[in-house]
Design a protein around this motif. Sequence first.
Motif, PDB file in Angstrom:
ATOM      1  N   LEU A   3     -30.919  73.345  37.239  1.00 35.84           N
ATOM      2  CA  LEU A   3     -29.701  73.607  38.004  1.00 35.84           C
ATOM      3  C   LEU A   3     -29.962  73.544  39.507  1.00 35.84           C
ATOM      4  O   LEU A   3     -29.055  73.253  40.286  1.00 35.84           O
ATOM      5  CB  LEU A   3     -29.115  74.973  37.646  1.00 35.84           C
ATOM      6  CG  LEU A   3     -28.220  75.014  36.427  1.00 35.84           C
ATOM      7  CD1 LEU A   3     -27.832  76.452  36.096  1.00 35.84           C
ATOM      8  CD2 LEU A   3     -26.991  74.160  36.625  1.00 35.84           C
ATOM      9  N   GLN A   4     -31.190  73.798  39.914  1.00 38.04           N
ATOM     10  CA  GLN A   4     -31.529  73.698  41.335  1.00 38.04           C
ATOM     11  C   GLN A   4     -31.357  72.253  41.808  1.00 38.04           C
ATOM     12  O   GLN A   4     -30.841  72.002  42.896  1.00 38.04           O
ATOM     13  CB  GLN A   4     -32.948  74.207  41.581  1.00 38.04           C
ATOM     14  CG  GLN A   4     -33.097  75.687  41.284  1.00 38.04           C
ATOM     15  CD  GLN A   4     -34.526  76.184  41.397  1.00 38.04           C
ATOM     16  OE1 GLN A   4     -35.371  75.551  42.023  1.00 38.04           O
ATOM     17  NE2 GLN A   4     -34.800  77.337  40.796  1.00 38.04           N
ATOM     18  N   LEU A   5     -31.764  71.313  40.981  1.00 38.86           N
ATOM     19  CA  LEU A   5     -31.592  69.893  41.311  1.00 38.86           C
ATOM     20  C   LEU A   5     -30.125  69.479  41.226  1.00 38.86           C
ATOM     21  O   LEU A   5     -29.651  68.676  42.031  1.00 38.86           O
ATOM     22  CB  LEU A   5     -32.437  69.009  40.395  1.00 38.86           C
ATOM     23  CG  LEU A   5     -33.948  69.116  40.548  1.00 38.86           C
ATOM     24  CD1 LEU A   5     -34.646  68.183  39.573  1.00 38.86           C
ATOM     25  CD2 LEU A   5     -34.379  68.826  41.975  1.00 38.86           C
ATOM     26  N   VAL A   6     -29.416  70.030  40.260  1.00 37.99           N
ATOM     27  CA  VAL A   6     -27.992  69.726  40.124  1.00 37.99           C
ATOM     28  C   VAL A   6     -27.240  70.196  41.370  1.00 37.99           C
ATOM     29  O   VAL A   6     -26.376  69.487  41.896  1.00 37.99           O
ATOM     30  CB  VAL A   6     -27.413  70.367  38.839  1.00 37.99           C
ATOM     31  CG1 VAL A   6     -25.900  70.220  38.784  1.00 37.99           C
ATOM     32  CG2 VAL A   6     -28.055  69.752  37.597  1.00 37.99           C
ATOM     33  N   ALA A   7     -27.592  71.385  41.874  1.00 39.01           N
ATOM     34  CA  ALA A   7     -26.961  71.891  43.098  1.00 39.01           C
ATOM     35  C   ALA A   7     -27.244  70.958  44.269  1.00 39.01           C
ATOM     36  O   ALA A   7     -26.342  70.628  45.048  1.00 39.01           O
ATOM     37  CB  ALA A   7     -27.463  73.299  43.405  1.00 39.01           C
ATOM     38  N   LEU A   8     -28.496  70.524  44.402  1.00 34.83           N
ATOM     39  CA  LEU A   8     -28.848  69.585  45.470  1.00 34.83           C
ATOM     40  C   LEU A   8     -28.042  68.290  45.345  1.00 34.83           C
ATOM     41  O   LEU A   8     -27.545  67.762  46.339  1.00 34.83           O
ATOM     42  CB  LEU A   8     -30.335  69.258  45.437  1.00 34.83           C
ATOM     43  CG  LEU A   8     -31.293  70.308  45.985  1.00 34.83           C
ATOM     44  CD1 LEU A   8     -32.733  69.872  45.740  1.00 34.83           C
ATOM     45  CD2 LEU A   8     -31.060  70.543  47.455  1.00 34.83           C
ATOM     46  N   ALA A   9     -27.934  67.785  44.134  1.00 36.05           N
ATOM     47  CA  ALA A   9     -27.215  66.532  43.909  1.00 36.05           C
ATOM     48  C   ALA A   9     -25.738  66.666  44.279  1.00 36.05           C
ATOM     49  O   ALA A   9     -25.170  65.783  44.923  1.00 36.05           O
ATOM     50  CB  ALA A   9     -27.365  66.088  42.456  1.00 36.05           C
ATOM     51  N   ALA A  10     -25.117  67.759  43.880  1.00 33.84           N
ATOM     52  CA  ALA A  10     -23.697  67.967  44.197  1.00 33.84           C
ATOM     53  C   ALA A  10     -23.490  68.056  45.706  1.00 33.84           C
ATOM     54  O   ALA A  10     -22.542  67.479  46.247  1.00 33.84           O
ATOM     55  CB  ALA A  10     -23.176  69.230  43.510  1.00 33.84           C
ATOM     56  N   ARG A  15     -19.626  66.184  47.495  1.00 38.72           N
ATOM     57  CA  ARG A  15     -18.502  66.345  46.582  1.00 38.72           C
ATOM     58  C   ARG A  15     -17.701  67.575  46.988  1.00 38.72           C
ATOM     59  O   ARG A  15     -18.251  68.524  47.554  1.00 38.72           O
ATOM     60  CB  ARG A  15     -18.991  66.522  45.139  1.00 38.72           C
ATOM     61  CG  ARG A  15     -19.894  65.418  44.630  1.00 38.72           C
ATOM     62  CD  ARG A  15     -19.276  64.034  44.635  1.00 38.72           C
ATOM     63  NE  ARG A  15     -17.973  64.027  44.021  1.00 38.72           N
ATOM     64  CZ  ARG A  15     -17.006  63.172  44.332  1.00 38.72           C
ATOM     65  NH1 ARG A  15     -17.179  62.261  45.250  1.00 38.72           N
ATOM     66  NH2 ARG A  15     -15.844  63.230  43.725  1.00 38.72           N
ATOM     67  N   PRO A  16     -16.400  67.579  46.689  1.00 38.68           N
ATOM     68  CA  PRO A  16     -15.600  68.772  46.997  1.00 38.68           C
ATOM     69  C   PRO A  16     -16.165  69.992  46.265  1.00 38.68           C
ATOM     70  O   PRO A  16     -16.531  69.906  45.099  1.00 38.68           O
ATOM     71  CB  PRO A  16     -14.213  68.427  46.473  1.00 38.68           C
ATOM     72  CG  PRO A  16     -14.177  66.926  46.419  1.00 38.68           C
ATOM     73  CD  PRO A  16     -15.598  66.501  46.129  1.00 38.68           C
ATOM     74  N   MET A  17     -16.259  71.102  46.958  1.00 42.35           N
ATOM     75  CA  MET A  17     -16.805  72.319  46.364  1.00 42.35           C
ATOM     76  C   MET A  17     -15.709  73.078  45.621  1.00 42.35           C
ATOM     77  O   MET A  17     -15.259  74.138  46.045  1.00 42.35           O
ATOM     78  CB  MET A  17     -17.429  73.216  47.443  1.00 42.35           C
ATOM     79  CG  MET A  17     -18.802  72.766  47.880  1.00 42.35           C
ATOM     80  SD  MET A  17     -19.996  72.690  46.535  1.00 42.35           S
ATOM     81  CE  MET A  17     -20.187  70.931  46.340  1.00 42.35           C
TER      82      MET A  17
END
Length: 175
Positions: A3-10, A15-17
Amino acid sequence: KDLQLVALAALADVRPMKNENRIFVKKGISSIKNHYPRKGLAELFNKLSLKKETISSIDLSWSVIPALNAAGRMGQSNLSLELLTSEDAKRREEVAEKIFELNEERKNLVAKSMFDIKDDITKSIDENKKLCVIYNQNINKGVTGIVAARIMQDNNLPSIIVTENQGLCVGSMRS
Protein backbone atom coordinates in the motif's frame (compact mmCIF):
# COMPACT_ATOMS: atom_id res chain seq x y z
CA LYS A 1 3.67 -2.57 2.72
CA ASP A 2 2.54 -2.70 -0.90
CA LEU A 3 0.00 0.00 0.00
CA GLN A 4 2.98 2.31 0.49
CA LEU A 5 3.76 1.95 -3.22
CA VAL A 6 0.10 2.29 -4.15
CA ALA A 7 -0.02 5.60 -2.24
CA LEU A 8 3.08 6.82 -4.08
CA ALA A 9 1.58 5.79 -7.42
CA ALA A 10 -1.72 7.58 -6.76
CA LEU A 11 0.11 10.75 -5.75
CA ALA A 12 2.64 10.54 -8.59
CA ASP A 13 -0.17 10.16 -11.10
CA VAL A 14 -1.70 13.39 -9.75
CA ARG A 15 -5.05 11.71 -9.44
CA PRO A 16 -7.94 13.45 -7.69
CA MET A 17 -7.82 12.69 -3.97
CA LYS A 18 -11.31 11.28 -3.72
CA ASN A 19 -12.95 7.89 -3.55
CA GLU A 20 -10.47 4.99 -3.76
CA ASN A 21 -7.44 7.22 -4.43
CA ARG A 22 -8.00 9.03 -1.14
CA ILE A 23 -8.30 5.68 0.64
CA PHE A 24 -5.14 4.30 -1.04
CA VAL A 25 -3.10 7.33 0.00
CA LYS A 26 -4.52 7.39 3.53
CA LYS A 27 -3.87 3.67 4.07
CA GLY A 28 -0.40 3.86 2.49
CA ILE A 29 0.64 6.74 4.74
CA SER A 30 -0.83 4.91 7.73
CA SER A 31 1.26 1.87 6.81
CA ILE A 32 4.40 4.03 6.72
CA LYS A 33 3.62 5.66 10.07
CA ASN A 34 2.49 2.54 11.95
CA HIS A 35 4.99 0.08 10.52
CA TYR A 36 8.42 0.37 9.02
CA PRO A 37 8.64 2.05 5.65
CA ARG A 38 9.27 -0.61 3.04
CA LYS A 39 12.82 -1.36 1.98
CA GLY A 40 14.14 1.41 -0.22
CA LEU A 41 11.69 3.99 1.03
CA ALA A 42 13.29 3.89 4.48
CA GLU A 43 16.71 4.67 2.99
CA LEU A 44 15.32 7.43 0.79
CA PHE A 45 13.42 8.98 3.72
CA ASN A 46 16.71 9.03 5.62
CA LYS A 47 18.52 10.82 2.75
CA LEU A 48 15.68 13.34 2.47
CA SER A 49 15.58 13.87 6.28
CA LEU A 50 11.95 12.71 6.49
CA LYS A 51 10.63 11.03 9.62
CA LYS A 52 8.08 8.25 9.24
CA GLU A 53 6.10 9.53 12.22
CA THR A 54 5.31 12.82 10.51
CA ILE A 55 5.23 11.76 6.85
CA SER A 56 2.41 13.32 4.84
CA SER A 57 1.08 13.32 1.30
CA ILE A 58 2.87 16.64 0.84
CA ASP A 59 6.21 15.03 1.80
CA LEU A 60 5.59 12.21 -0.64
CA SER A 61 4.44 14.54 -3.44
CA TRP A 62 7.12 17.20 -3.08
CA SER A 63 10.14 15.24 -1.84
CA VAL A 64 9.96 11.48 -2.32
CA ILE A 65 8.27 11.24 -5.73
CA PRO A 66 10.44 13.95 -7.35
CA ALA A 67 13.56 12.18 -6.04
CA LEU A 68 12.41 8.83 -7.47
CA ASN A 69 11.49 10.54 -10.76
CA ALA A 70 14.83 12.34 -10.90
CA ALA A 71 16.62 9.09 -11.62
CA GLY A 72 14.56 8.60 -14.77
CA ARG A 73 14.84 12.23 -15.79
CA MET A 74 18.61 11.90 -15.54
CA GLY A 75 18.64 8.74 -17.65
CA GLN A 76 19.00 6.21 -14.82
CA SER A 77 15.44 5.04 -14.14
CA ASN A 78 16.76 1.59 -13.19
CA LEU A 79 18.03 3.09 -9.92
CA SER A 80 14.53 3.75 -8.56
CA LEU A 81 13.50 0.20 -9.32
CA GLU A 82 16.68 -1.14 -7.75
CA LEU A 83 16.12 0.99 -4.63
CA LEU A 84 12.64 -0.44 -4.14
CA THR A 85 13.51 -4.08 -4.92
CA SER A 86 17.03 -4.70 -3.62
CA GLU A 87 17.38 -7.07 -0.69
CA ASP A 88 20.88 -5.75 0.06
CA ALA A 89 20.69 -3.01 2.72
CA LYS A 90 24.12 -1.60 1.85
CA ARG A 91 23.20 -1.39 -1.83
CA ARG A 92 19.92 0.36 -0.99
CA GLU A 93 21.89 2.98 0.97
CA GLU A 94 24.22 3.51 -2.02
CA VAL A 95 21.32 3.79 -4.44
CA ALA A 96 19.42 6.20 -2.17
CA GLU A 97 22.53 8.39 -2.06
CA LYS A 98 22.84 8.29 -5.86
CA ILE A 99 19.15 9.15 -6.30
CA PHE A 100 19.57 12.05 -3.86
CA GLU A 101 22.55 13.32 -5.90
CA LEU A 102 20.64 12.96 -9.19
CA ASN A 103 17.73 14.90 -7.69
CA GLU A 104 20.09 17.73 -6.71
CA GLU A 105 21.56 17.67 -10.22
CA ARG A 106 18.05 17.79 -11.69
CA LYS A 107 17.21 20.84 -9.54
CA ASN A 108 20.36 22.57 -10.78
CA LEU A 109 19.52 21.78 -14.42
CA VAL A 110 16.04 23.25 -14.00
CA ALA A 111 17.43 26.41 -12.39
CA LYS A 112 20.07 26.77 -15.14
CA SER A 113 17.48 26.17 -17.86
CA MET A 114 15.11 28.77 -16.39
CA PHE A 115 17.97 31.27 -16.26
CA ASP A 116 19.11 30.48 -19.81
CA ILE A 117 15.64 30.97 -21.32
CA LYS A 118 14.32 33.91 -19.29
CA ASP A 119 14.62 36.31 -22.28
CA ASP A 120 13.07 33.73 -24.62
CA ILE A 121 10.05 33.45 -22.31
CA THR A 122 9.40 37.18 -22.52
CA LYS A 123 9.82 37.22 -26.32
CA SER A 124 7.52 34.25 -26.84
CA ILE A 125 4.79 35.63 -24.61
CA ASP A 126 5.03 39.13 -26.15
CA GLU A 127 4.39 37.72 -29.62
CA ASN A 128 1.16 35.82 -29.05
CA LYS A 129 -0.04 36.17 -25.42
CA LYS A 130 -1.68 32.73 -25.60
CA LEU A 131 1.14 30.24 -25.80
CA CYS A 132 4.80 30.12 -24.88
CA VAL A 133 6.95 28.03 -27.24
CA ILE A 134 10.68 27.79 -26.66
CA TYR A 135 13.33 25.81 -28.51
CA ASN A 136 16.71 25.62 -26.80
CA GLN A 137 19.36 22.97 -27.43
CA ASN A 138 20.93 23.49 -24.01
CA ILE A 139 17.97 22.22 -22.00
CA ASN A 140 18.36 18.64 -20.77
CA LYS A 141 15.55 16.55 -22.26
CA GLY A 142 14.81 15.10 -18.82
CA VAL A 143 13.69 18.46 -17.44
CA THR A 144 11.62 19.85 -20.34
CA GLY A 145 8.38 18.97 -18.55
CA ILE A 146 9.44 20.66 -15.33
CA VAL A 147 10.55 23.79 -17.20
CA ALA A 148 7.28 23.89 -19.18
CA ALA A 149 5.31 23.50 -15.95
CA ARG A 150 7.21 26.36 -14.28
CA ILE A 151 6.59 28.68 -17.23
CA MET A 152 2.92 27.67 -17.31
CA GLN A 153 2.49 28.34 -13.60
CA ASP A 154 4.46 31.60 -13.58
CA ASN A 155 2.69 33.04 -16.63
CA ASN A 156 -0.70 31.31 -16.56
CA LEU A 157 -0.52 30.09 -20.15
CA PRO A 158 0.22 26.83 -21.96
CA SER A 159 3.93 26.28 -22.53
CA ILE A 160 5.96 24.09 -24.85
CA ILE A 161 9.67 23.44 -24.35
CA VAL A 162 11.61 21.72 -27.12
CA THR A 163 15.24 20.68 -27.09
CA GLU A 164 17.41 18.64 -29.41
CA ASN A 165 19.27 15.49 -28.52
CA GLN A 166 21.44 13.70 -31.10
CA GLY A 167 19.53 15.24 -34.00
CA LEU A 168 16.12 14.41 -32.54
CA CYS A 169 13.82 17.13 -31.20
CA VAL A 170 12.03 16.23 -28.00
CA GLY A 171 9.85 18.33 -25.77
CA SER A 172 7.03 18.69 -23.32
CA MET A 173 3.88 20.75 -23.09
CA ARG A 174 1.99 21.81 -20.00
CA SER A 175 -1.32 23.58 -19.94
